[in-house]
Motif scaffolding. Sequence first.
Motif, short mmCIF file in Angstrom:
data_model
loop_
_atom_site.label_atom_id
_atom_site.label_comp_id
_atom_site.label_asym_id
_atom_site.label_seq_id
_atom_site.Cartn_x
_atom_site.Cartn_y
_atom_site.Cartn_z
N ASN A 36 0.82 -1.21 0.00
CA ASN A 36 0.00 0.00 0.00
C ASN A 36 0.86 1.27 0.00
N GLU A 39 -0.83 4.32 -1.76
CA GLU A 39 -1.95 4.85 -0.97
C GLU A 39 -1.43 5.62 0.24
N ARG A 40 -0.44 5.04 0.93
CA ARG A 40 0.12 5.67 2.13
C ARG A 40 0.81 6.98 1.80
N THR A 42 0.31 8.95 -0.78
CA THR A 42 -0.70 9.94 -1.18
C THR A 42 -1.38 10.53 0.05
N HIS A 43 -1.76 9.67 0.99
CA HIS A 43 -2.40 10.14 2.23
C HIS A 43 -1.47 11.10 2.99
#
Length: 106
Positions: A36, A39-40, A42-43
């Motif tokens: 991930n 995703e991580r 981007t967050h």
Amino acid sequence: MSSTDDSPLPTNIHSLATELITRIVHLSSPKPSWDNATERSTHLRNLSFVCQSFRGPAQDELFRHVVLRSITASQRFVAVLRSPAGARLDGAVLHGLRFRDRTPRS
């Protein structure tokens, strides 16, 4: 209302202790995993734009697990580490570094 301590309570995010902000960033982020990573990151990038108080802790988390997907990305990463922004990351601990080649194999 009686109180033994007359100090004012925090009134906004900027008055919270750094440790609390760091904990908020850490707990609100997806758990570190190579699966991930996109995703991580981007967050955490988005979180770093929320406010000045979140920027440092979010960037520290970003630099804990790094995935480099090309020679250019590797060169940019080294350039960041050599920059004034990279000097600020001196206290950050890199837990993982992965090179992922996107070149198709014959």
